[in-house]
Write a protein that holds these residues in place. Structure first.
Motif, short mmCIF file in Angstrom:
data_model
loop_
_atom_site.label_atom_id
_atom_site.label_comp_id
_atom_site.label_asym_id
_atom_site.label_seq_id
_atom_site.Cartn_x
_atom_site.Cartn_y
_atom_site.Cartn_z
N GLY A 1 58.60 38.10 46.50
CA GLY A 1 58.56 36.65 46.46
C GLY A 1 57.25 36.10 46.99
N ARG A 2 56.61 36.90 47.88
CA ARG A 2 55.34 36.46 48.49
C ARG A 2 54.24 37.44 48.13
NH1 ARG A 2 59.18 35.64 52.52
NH2 ARG A 2 58.73 37.68 53.43
N ILE A 3 53.04 36.93 47.93
CA ILE A 3 51.89 37.77 47.59
C ILE A 3 50.69 37.33 48.40
CG2 ILE A 3 51.34 36.28 45.62
CD1 ILE A 3 50.77 40.04 45.62
N VAL A 4 49.99 38.29 48.99
CA VAL A 4 48.74 38.04 49.71
C VAL A 4 47.61 38.64 48.88
CG1 VAL A 4 47.39 38.50 51.79
CG2 VAL A 4 49.85 38.07 51.96
N ILE A 5 46.70 37.80 48.41
CA ILE A 5 45.54 38.27 47.64
C ILE A 5 44.44 38.64 48.63
CG2 ILE A 5 43.79 37.66 45.94
CD1 ILE A 5 45.74 35.56 44.83
N CYS A 6 44.00 39.90 48.56
CA CYS A 6 42.95 40.36 49.46
C CYS A 6 41.82 40.96 48.64
CB CYS A 6 43.51 41.36 50.46
SG CYS A 6 42.35 41.80 51.79
N TYR A 7 41.06 40.10 48.00
CA TYR A 7 39.95 40.54 47.16
C TYR A 7 38.66 40.55 47.99
CZ TYR A 7 42.72 40.11 42.83
OH TYR A 7 43.64 40.27 41.83
N ASP A 8 37.60 41.08 47.37
CA ASP A 8 36.31 41.15 48.06
C ASP A 8 35.85 39.76 48.51
OD1 ASP A 8 36.53 43.76 47.35
OD2 ASP A 8 34.80 43.79 46.00
N GLY A 9 35.08 39.74 49.60
CA GLY A 9 34.61 38.47 50.13
C GLY A 9 33.39 37.91 49.42
N ASP A 10 32.84 38.65 48.45
CA ASP A 10 31.67 38.13 47.74
C ASP A 10 32.09 37.10 46.69
OD1 ASP A 10 32.81 39.62 45.70
OD2 ASP A 10 31.22 41.13 45.63
N SER A 11 31.11 36.53 46.02
CA SER A 11 31.38 35.45 45.07
C SER A 11 32.31 35.90 43.94
CB SER A 11 30.06 34.93 44.49
OG SER A 11 30.31 33.90 43.56
N ALA A 12 32.07 37.11 43.41
CA ALA A 12 32.89 37.61 42.31
C ALA A 12 34.34 37.78 42.75
CB ALA A 12 32.33 38.94 41.79
N GLY A 13 34.54 38.32 43.95
CA GLY A 13 35.90 38.52 44.45
C GLY A 13 36.63 37.22 44.68
N GLN A 14 35.92 36.25 45.23
CA GLN A 14 36.55 34.96 45.50
C GLN A 14 36.85 34.19 44.21
OE1 GLN A 14 37.61 34.30 48.82
NE2 GLN A 14 37.05 36.46 48.59
N ASN A 15 35.98 34.32 43.22
CA ASN A 15 36.26 33.72 41.91
C ASN A 15 37.52 34.34 41.30
OD1 ASN A 15 33.98 32.15 42.09
ND2 ASN A 15 32.71 33.48 40.80
N ALA A 16 37.63 35.65 41.42
CA ALA A 16 38.80 36.35 40.87
C ALA A 16 40.08 35.92 41.60
CB ALA A 16 38.61 37.86 41.00
N ALA A 17 40.00 35.73 42.91
CA ALA A 17 41.16 35.28 43.68
C ALA A 17 41.59 33.88 43.23
CB ALA A 17 40.85 35.28 45.17
N TYR A 18 40.60 33.00 43.04
CA TYR A 18 40.90 31.62 42.61
C TYR A 18 41.61 31.61 41.25
CZ TYR A 18 40.16 26.62 41.82
OH TYR A 18 40.36 25.29 41.58
N LYS A 19 41.16 32.48 40.34
CA LYS A 19 41.77 32.55 39.02
C LYS A 19 43.16 33.18 39.05
CE LYS A 19 37.35 32.86 36.55
NZ LYS A 19 36.44 33.76 35.78
N ALA A 20 43.39 34.06 40.03
CA ALA A 20 44.69 34.74 40.12
C ALA A 20 45.79 33.83 40.65
CB ALA A 20 44.57 35.97 41.02
#
Length: 608
Positions: A305-324
Motif C-alpha cells: 500500500g505504501r512505496i518509498v522511492i529511493c532513486y539517485d540524488g542527481d538530476s536524472a534520478g530526481q527527474n525519474a522519481a518525479y515521473k514515477a
C-alpha cells in the motif's frame, strides 16, 4: 477433463486441502456476514465492501468490479500466476507432490522451450558464481565486489557471479550439456557471431547479477562492466521468460518483508538493492535502470500500500522519481520519496555514511510525495524575482488543491509562512481553484488516491447492467445448472448450445463436460476447468445468484422458451425492416409477401 494437463487428482486434492477463505484471508481482511465473508476488494478502490467470499461454493465475487472465480483464479489475479503456477503454489503449501511438469512439457513445444531456458539460466548462474568465487579468472572481479564492501554472505544471498572475458566460456558449457544454441540465443544467454557460424557469450568480463521471477527462478541476468566499457550495465534482452517492464529485481526475496510492513522501497539498480539489503532494508526492489512502467506500478500495488522511492540524488534520478509518482498514485499507492544529498546514489551514501544513518536519515525520513513535488518544481522558478515567486505559489496551489483538508491547511500555512504571503488570500485562491475543479468532477465511490486495505487498482466500478429478458433467462438457467446436475442434463437435451450470448453458450458447454465426469455439483471444481479470466468472472457472477429455491420444471421450461423466442423476435424485426424497404422502393407485392411471413412467425411465437 482439461486442467492444462495437470492431473485431475492433483486439482481435487488441492481444492480439498485448502479453504478459499484461508487463501484469500492472507490478502484481504474478511468479516463474516451471514453465509458470506465480506471485505474491501483488492482489485479496485472502494470505501464500502463489495468483495464477497462464499465458503459454501468456494468462490469469490466482487459486485463492484466484477472480478470473481475460485482460489486458483484469485491467485492468478493477485500474484500474476499462471493457472499451473497457482496450482503448484497451493500444492506445495499442502505438501502435495508436484509431478506433472515433465509430462506437461513433453507434449508442449513452447513449455518445453521455456523449461530448457530456465534450466540453462540456472546452469549459467551457477557457472558465473563458481568462476567468481573459485577461479583465477574471477579474482579481479571478486576484488572489485569486495572493494564495494560486499561480504561473502551478501554475494551468496544475491548469487553474484562473474562472466569471464573469454568469448565462449558459457557456450562451451551449454554445448557439452546438450543445449540447443539457437534456443539459447532466443533465451538471451548467447549471441550469434557476426562474422560467420557459431555463437559467443552474451556477457563477457562483467559482474553478473541473476534476475529472478516472483517464484525465485532465474529468468535473466544483469551485467556490470569491470573496465571502461559501454554500456556500463547490460541486461538480458527480452525473452519468453523476461520482460523488464514487468519484473522488479529482488522481488521474490523482498516479498515477505513487503507483506509484513505493507511497504516497498523502490531503487533504480542492482547495487542499490544489494547494499540496502545489507543495511537492513529487506523490502527493497529495483527497476534495473529502466523507467517505472504501469506494469511495475500494478505489481507494486498488488503487494504494497505504501512505496518509498529511493532513486539517485542527481538530476536524472530526481527527474525519474518525479515521473514515477503519478504512476504509483494512479495505481493507488501512498508514495513517499527518500531524498539523497550531494547527488549521491544509495550505494555511495551507504558506503560513505554507513547503514544506520542511511536507514535513519534517508529511508525513515522520506517525505510525502506532495512535499517532494513542491521541492522539485522550485527549481524551475527564480524565487529571488517577485514575478516567479507569485507564479510558483500559483503552481503550488494547483498541486495542493487535490489534497485532503488537513493536508491542504498544513501546506497552505507552510507556503504562506515561507513567502510572507497572507494565509487568507492563499486560502481564497485555493477555494476558487477547487470550485472550478468541482464543476468538472463526477461524484463516484472510486476517488483518485483512496485507502483500501493496502491494495488498489485503476478499475472503476461499473454500473449494474440492465439485461433484456432472454439474457436474464440465460443467466438464471445457468445459475440453476451450476447447482443441479439433472437440470443441466435437461437443458442439454432441450436447448444444447442455443444460448444467444456466446459466453453463456461456452459456460453451458463447460457444464455439460463437467457433469459428464462428475455426479456432484461443485462450482469451484467447475471453474477450475475454465481457465479464462473473463469467463470465470462471469461464472462467479452467475453462481452468486444461487440455486433458485422453488425452481421447478415449469420454470425451467419458461426460461428455455424465453431463450428460444429471441432469435424469432430478431427475425421478425429484420422482416419488418425489409418490408419497409420494399414499400419505399415501390414493390407492394414483395411487401405483402414479407407481411405474410411476419404473421406466420408471430403465430409461431404465440403458440410456442
Amino acid at each position: 477433463m482439461g486442467y492444462g494437463r495437470i492431473p485431475d487428482e492433483v486439482i481435487e486434492a488441492v481444492l480439498q486441502r485448502h479453504d478459499i477463505a484461508d487463501v484469500i484471508g492472507k490478502y484481504v481482511h474478511l468479516t463474516k456476514q451471514g453465509h458470506y465473508l465480506k471485505g474491501l476488494c483488492p482489485f479496485h478502490s472502494e470505501k464500502s465492501p463489495s468483495f464477497t467470499v462464499t465458503p459454501e461454493k468456494q468462490i469469490y465475487h466482487c459486485f463492484g468490479c466484477g472480478a470473481g472465480g475460485n482460489m486458483f483464479q484469485f491467485l492468478r489475479e493477485i500474484e500474476g500466476y499462471t493457472f499451473a503456477e497457482a496450482v503448484r503454489h497451493l500444492a506445495e503449501e499442502a505438501d502435495i507432490p508436484v509431478t506433472w511438469e515433465e509430462s506437461l512439457s513433453a507434449d508442449n513445444p513452447q513449455q518445453k522451450d521455456r523449461s530448457k531456458m530456465l534450466e540453462a539460466n540456472e546452469k549459467a548462474a551457477k557457472l558465473y558464481r563458481y568462476i567468481l568465487m573459485n577461479t583465477d579468472q574471477g579474482k579481479n572481479a571478486l576484488d572489485y565486489v569486495r572493494n564495494r564492501q560486499m561480504s561473502d554472505k551478501l554475494i551468496d544471498t544475491f548469487q553474484i557471479g562473474y562472466a569471464p572475458a573469454m568469448w565462449d566460456t558459457l557456450v562451451q558449457q551449454l554445448q557439452k550439456a546438450g543445449y540447443d544454441l539457437p534456443l539459447m540465443e532466443r533465451g538471451g544467454l548467447v549471441s550469434a557471431r557476426s562474422e560467420g557460424d557459431g555463437y559467443i557469450d552474451k556477457f563477457r568480463d562483467r559482474v553478473i547479477f541473476p534476475i529472478w521471477d516472483a517464484q525465485g527462478k532465474v529468468i535473466a541476468f544483469g551485467g556490470r562492466a569491470l573496465g571502461d566499457v559501454q554500456p556500463k550495465y547490460l541486461n538480458s534482452p527480452e525473452t519468453m521468460l523476461f520482460n523488464k517492464s514487468r519484473v522488479l529485481y529482488n522481488f521474490h526475496q523482498a516479498r515477505p518483508q513487503i507483506r509484513k510492513t505493507n511497504t516497498m522501497v523502490l531503487f533504480e539498480g542492482y547495487m542499490d538493492v544489494v547494499k540496502a539489503w545489507e543495511a537492513g532494508v529487506r523490502n527493497g526492489v529495483g527497476t534495473m535502470g529502466t523507467a517505472l512502467t504501469p506494469e511495475h506500478a500494478e505489481l507494486i500495488r498488488r503487494n504494497a500500500g505504501r512505496i518509498v522511492i529511493c532513486y539517485d540524488g542527481d538530476s536524472a534520478g530526481q527527474n525519474a522519481a518525479y515521473k514515477a509518482i503519478p504512476l504509483l498514485e494512479q495505481a493507488g499507492c501512498e508514495v513517499k520519496v527518500a531524498m539523497l544529498p550531494d547527488a549521491k546514489d544509495p550505494d555511495e551514501y551507504i558506503t560513505a555514511y554507513g547503514s544506520e544513518r542511511f536507514v535513519r536519515e534517508i529511508i525513515d525520513y522520506a517525505v510525502p510525495s506532495i512535499k517532494y513535488r513542491l521541492h522539485y518544481i522550485r527549481r524551475h522558478f527564480r524565487l529571488q524575482e517577485e514575478g516567479d515567486r507569485i507564479r510558483y505559489q500559483q503552481t503550488a496551489l494547483k498541486m495542493i488543491a487535490d489534497l485532503s483538508s488537513i493536508e491542504r491547511e498544513h501546506y497552505l500555512k507552510q507556503l504562506a509562512g515561507e513567502f510572507e504571503t497572507s494565509y487568507e488570500s492563499l486560502k481564497q485562491d485555493l477555494a476558487n481553484l477547487r470550485m472550478k475543479s468541482e464543476k468538472n468532477r463526477t461524484v463516484r465511490d472510486n476517488i483518485d488516491v483512496p485507502w483500501n486495505n493496502g491494495r488498489h487498482n485503476r478499475k472503476e466500478t461499473p454500473k449494474a447492467p440492465l439485461y433484456p429478458a432472454y439474457h436474464n433467462a440465460e443467466r438464471q438457467l445457468l445459475a440453476v445448472m451450476m447447482h443441479d446436475r439433472d437440470v443441466s442434463a435437461y437443458v442439454e437435451e432441450r436447448l444444447g448450445d442455443e444460448f444467444n450470448v456466446d459466453a453463456h453458450a461456452v459456460l453451458a458447454a463447460y457444464l455439460y463436460a463437467f457433469y459428464a465426469q462428475n455426479s456432484t455439483p461443485s462450482v469451484s471444481r467447475y471453474m477450475a476447468m475454465i481457465q479464462d479470466d473473463k469467463l470465470e468472472n462471469l461464472a462467479s457472477s452467475i453462481a452468486m445468484m444461487g440455486a433458485h429455491h422453488g425452481v421447478n420444471e415449469i420454470v425451467i421450461d419458461d426460461f428455455i422458451k424465453e431463450i428460444k423466442k429471441y432469435p424469432k423476435q430478431q427475425e421478425i424485426s429484420r422482416k419488418k425492416e425489409e418490408m419497409i424497404r420494399a414499400e419505399r422502393s415501390g414493390d407492394p407485392l414483395r411487401a405483402a409477401q414479407i407481411l405474410s411471413e411476419i404473421i406466420a412467425l408471430e403465430k409461431q411465437l404465440k403458440f410456442s
